[in-house]
Every structure is written in C-alpha cells, then in structure tokens.
Scaffold this motif. Structure first.
Motif, short mmCIF file in Angstrom:
data_model
loop_
_atom_site.label_atom_id
_atom_site.label_comp_id
_atom_site.label_asym_id
_atom_site.label_seq_id
_atom_site.Cartn_x
_atom_site.Cartn_y
_atom_site.Cartn_z
N ALA A 148 0.83 -1.21 0.00
CA ALA A 148 0.00 0.00 0.00
C ALA A 148 0.86 1.26 0.00
N LEU A 151 2.61 1.65 -3.42
CA LEU A 151 1.65 2.10 -4.43
C LEU A 151 1.39 3.59 -4.30
N ASP A 152 1.21 4.07 -3.08
CA ASP A 152 1.01 5.51 -2.87
C ASP A 152 2.23 6.32 -3.35
N VAL A 155 2.27 6.36 -7.34
CA VAL A 155 1.26 7.27 -7.90
C VAL A 155 1.64 8.72 -7.62
N LEU A 203 -8.88 -1.96 -1.17
CA LEU A 203 -7.92 -1.00 -1.70
C LEU A 203 -8.30 -0.58 -3.11
N VAL A 204 -8.66 -1.56 -3.96
CA VAL A 204 -9.04 -1.24 -5.34
C VAL A 204 -10.27 -0.34 -5.36
N ARG A 206 -11.33 1.67 -3.00
CA ARG A 206 -11.00 2.99 -2.44
C ARG A 206 -10.28 3.87 -3.46
N LYS A 207 -9.41 3.25 -4.25
CA LYS A 207 -8.60 4.01 -5.22
C LYS A 207 -9.27 4.15 -6.59
N TYR A 209 -9.30 1.67 -8.96
CA TYR A 209 -8.49 0.98 -9.96
C TYR A 209 -9.29 -0.19 -10.55
N TRP A 233 -17.27 -2.05 -3.52
CA TRP A 233 -17.27 -0.79 -4.27
C TRP A 233 -18.42 0.09 -3.83
N ASN A 244 -13.58 -1.82 -14.62
CA ASN A 244 -12.99 -2.01 -13.31
C ASN A 244 -12.85 -3.49 -12.95
#
Length: 386
Positions: A148, A151-152, A155, A203-204, A206-207, A209, A233, A244
């Motif tokens: 995590a 990844l932050d 990006v 995580l997906v 929230r972001k 992706y 989601w 997605n």
C-alpha cells in the motif's frame, strides 16, 4: 469488451521422475539455458502473434525461482514487446511492489514503457505470491503494508510535481523527482489482481483501480468474489464500471470439441499436477485472518484438486472446445460475472507452439468478433451471496 492474451512462460521440461515442488526449491540444475533460449523466443513470438491477429492487449507477469513462470522481471519482457508490437496494450501484471526497494524504480520503468509505446502501458501492481517471500527474504507480515505504501509512492511520483520528500514507514526518500514521467495522464491504468482477499478489494475500491480475478478455482468462487467486489465498491461510495473488473481464464480453441480436448488435456494436467505443485505455500503472516479464512473456504476447489475432465468442464477451470462452444461458454461467464475485459491464458503447461498459435488465430478470427457483438452494452452485475 476488451480481449487480452496472457503468458506465464512456463518450463515444460520437468523430468518425469521429478516429483518435488515447482516453486522455491525446484533445483535450478533442471533449467537448461539452451532450451531456455528457444523457449523465450518462442513465447515472445506467441505474444507478438496475438498483437498481429487483433487482440486488444498482451499480458506478462512476475514470478521468482519457479518452473511455473520464467519471467522474474515483467518489465524486461514488456520492453521487448514495446518495440515489436504496434497496437496492443501491454499489461505488466505486475510488479510485486514489496520486493522493490525503492519502489520509485517501478515508477521510472513503467514511465519508460508508457512513453516508448505511445501510451499503451497498463501498470499492474501486485503484492506477490506467498512463495515469492520465501525466495526474497522480505518479511511476509509486512507485505500488504509495504504494498500500500509503495503504491502511494509510485502514484505520487507520477502525479505530484517534483522534487518532493516522501517519509513513509518503510520508504524514506529525500528527493522524489523521477525522469521520465508517463505519457498517459494522470498516470497509466492500474490493474491489481487478487484471489479474493478482502483487503485487496477494499484497496481497489478505495482508489478506483481495476481488479483482475485470478484463475484456477471453480467458477462459483469467481461469482462469490465478484459479488463481494461489487458490494465493496458500493460501500466505498462508487458504482463499478465494466472496465474495473476482468477475469483470467485458460482458453483453448480447436476445430471441434473432441479434437480440442484430445489436443489440450495432457498439457492441462502437466500444469495443474506439476507446475502448480507448491504454488499454495504461504508463509506465516502473509494473509490476514479474515482473508486466510476466506481463501480456505475455496481451497477444495483449487485446480490441483481436480481429478477428471468432467470437473474441469463443470467448474470452468479451462474453456476448451470449438469456436462455437468456446464462444457460448465465455458469453455465459462474462454475463454471470459482469466483467469488462477477458484475459485468456492461451499457452498452458506443455502445450506446443503450433497448437498455441492455431488456438490464438481461431479465437481472434471466430470468437472475439461474436463476443464483441454480443457485449456492446455494460454487463449486468449478478447478485450472488457472499
């Protein structure tokens, strides 16, 4: 619908008398560099052929110390494909972020690929499989936190003007200022695959992706996981779109159903009974309790436990048959799962080059057009109990 051709680049030459794991401890004396030279070039030819016959994208991935997959660096293979293909997107699924220090190396290499390809990169990010933590020495209990944070950082490196300082728990960099920057703005599409981990889905969601469901379980596991994905989601205040969500499936096409099974079956068993041996080795701390319990619910349907071809067909462990049969089976799966892109694993185990090429050609010529025509509107998400 978008259609991708995925390659594992497996080792098809394990000796008949070798009965050990294909992961971590498989003796590297069994690797023959001469044969490896032929295989790598053959496998790249198969990916390039998929570009030539009209697939929307090509997929490579990362594994270490394994006969299961011979790509320790997907970025190397993406770079080879970048200059040898002209139209297909190139999806590296992915870079196992906790294994990279610093993760800004991933940001840089992906930016290079995106610029060279003219914006054809799909940036896959993965935690990495359990066996990877035995072969890397990285603490598996830190895997998800490292992922995590990395990844932050990546990006931010793509989207935040540099130089800036990053002061995380695991990564501390005084100057983050990568050259080059990606061509796609604000950054290339990010795909994150998963086996059903709740944390990955959260995580997906929230972001915002894209989530790729990994194969080798009974179709009912996909249905349960994707229903959970949709609820996750919605709980995050988002309505997931078809782009997605994707699904990865072994696929083989021949002229008739009978010929397809006869040509494919032995190669499928080599894959499930030999190359997948050891894939389920998970170090302590790698999974959270809730994700471990959820995975345990599905393990009795994991493909190495499949005993006969009837179970393969019933569970959709591989989609095998004539163009008509494969089209019908995939249309049903796409409709039930509500996915917006399909990733086909067209070479599996010991499947030879000529059969792989023929299957790719038949799929591109006779299956893709029918599925495109049949899914011109967004799929309907199925409501399935968790």
């Amino acid at each position: 619908m978008d259609f991708f051709s995925f390659h594992l680049m497996p080792w098809p030459y394990l000796p008949d008398d070798y009965t050990g794991s294909a992961w971590i401890t498989v003796p590297n004396q069994l690797y023959d560099p001469g044969r490896g030279h032929e295989l790598y070039n053959r496998y790249l030819d198969e990916l390039e052929y998929a570009d030539q016959v009209g697939f929307d994208g090509l997929v490579v991935n990362e594994h270490h110390q394994s006969a299961y997959g011979l790509m320790p660096s997907p970025n190397l293979f993406a770079a080879m494909l970048a200059r040898r293909t002209t139209r297909a997107k190139i999806a590296a699924i992915g870079n196992a972020l906790p294994l990279y220090n610093p993760p800004t190396r991933v940001a840089e290499e992906y930016a290079v690929l995106d610029v060279v390809t003219g914006g054809r990169l799909i940036a896959g990010m993965v935690v990495g499989g359990g066996p990877e933590y035995y072969s890397s020495g990285v603490n598996p209990a830190q895997a998800r936190q490292r992922f995590a944070e990395a990844l932050d950082l990546i990006v931010a490196a793509w989207t935040r003007p540099g130089p800036f300082e990053f002061d995380g728990e695991f990564y501390k960099i005084r100057y983050v200022n990568p050259w080059p920057r990606p061509l796609q703005q604000p950054h290339p599409p990010i795909w994150i695959p998963g086996l059903g981990s709740v944390e990955t889905m959260e995580l997906v969601a929230r972001k915002g992706y894209s989530y790729v469901g990994l194969p080798f379980f009974h179709l009912s596991v996909f249905e349960r996981n994707y229903a959970l994905f949709r609820r996750t989601w919605l709980g995050a205040g988002r309505e997931p779109a078809p782009q997605n969500l994707g699904v990865l499936l072994p696929i083989y096409v021949s002229d008739t159903d009978e010929n397809a099974r006869a040509e494919y079956e032995q190669h499928f068993w080599y894959f499930t009974r030999r190359l997948q041996k050891g894939i389920d080795i998970v170090p302590p701390g790698y999974n959270t309790v809730r994700s471990a319990l959820r995975l345990l619910e599905s393990m009795d349907t994991f493909s190495p436990s499949v005993r006969d071809w009837k179970q393969v067909e019933e569970g959709a462990y591989a989609i095998v048959g004539s163009p008509e049969s494969v089209t019908e089976k995939l249309a049903d799966i796409i409709g039930r799962l509500g996915v917006g892109y399909l990733i086909g694993l067209f070479q599996l185990g010991t499947l030879p080059h000529e059969l792989t090429i023929r299957s790719l050609g038949l799929f591109a010529d006779q299956v893709i057009p029918k599925l495109r025509a049949g899914f011109t509107t967004p799929p309907v998400w199925a409501e399935v109990a968790a």
